[in-house]
Design an enzyme around this catalytic site. Sequence first.
Site, short mmCIF file in Angstrom:
data_model
loop_
_atom_site.label_atom_id
_atom_site.label_comp_id
_atom_site.label_asym_id
_atom_site.label_seq_id
_atom_site.Cartn_x
_atom_site.Cartn_y
_atom_site.Cartn_z
N PHE A 157 6.38 0.29 4.32
CA PHE A 157 5.99 0.96 5.56
C PHE A 157 7.17 1.65 6.22
O PHE A 157 7.02 2.70 6.83
CB PHE A 157 5.35 -0.05 6.53
N HIS A 212 -5.25 -4.39 4.52
CA HIS A 212 -3.87 -4.07 4.83
C HIS A 212 -3.27 -3.10 3.80
O HIS A 212 -2.57 -2.15 4.15
CB HIS A 212 -3.06 -5.38 4.88
#
Length: 163
Positions: A66, A98
């Site tokens: 991320f 996720h």
Amino acid sequence: MATQLKNLSDFSHTTVPDASPYKFAIAVAEWNAEITGSLYNGALEKLLAYGAKEDNILSVAVPGSFELSGAAEILLNKHPELDAVICLGCVIQGETRHFDFICDAVANGVTQVGIKHAKPVIFGVLTTDDQQQAIDRAGGKHGNKGDEAAITAIKMAHMAATL
């Protein structure tokens, strides 16, 4: 599966330019370190094999995939002389959504940073269903996505410099 027996990291059919004139950064995620370490080693080895100078390769570690787009943004802001940034990570499907959110955010983030800076920002992030698929693509039977990311960075840096 089309890639079942294919090594995707075969570059014998293409010409790879000399990397010596270019400056690269590699941002590598620490999450799934066994996999991302292999990706990093592949990318670094390919850059050096095609002539990149060690002094022209800046490597940084980030906590997870991320954070790769943020790292690319910081690298290009602090080092505008860079010709390309390689983002390496691995996201493995789990039991929740996720995975989808992370993969989408990273792909879009990497793309946006490249567009914003008009510099190649390379998506070398594995998005696999399981650990074995990641191993197969980080130096296993399907080659090394790190190798592919490095070759892409070299080719794109050369394209940008010669237009």
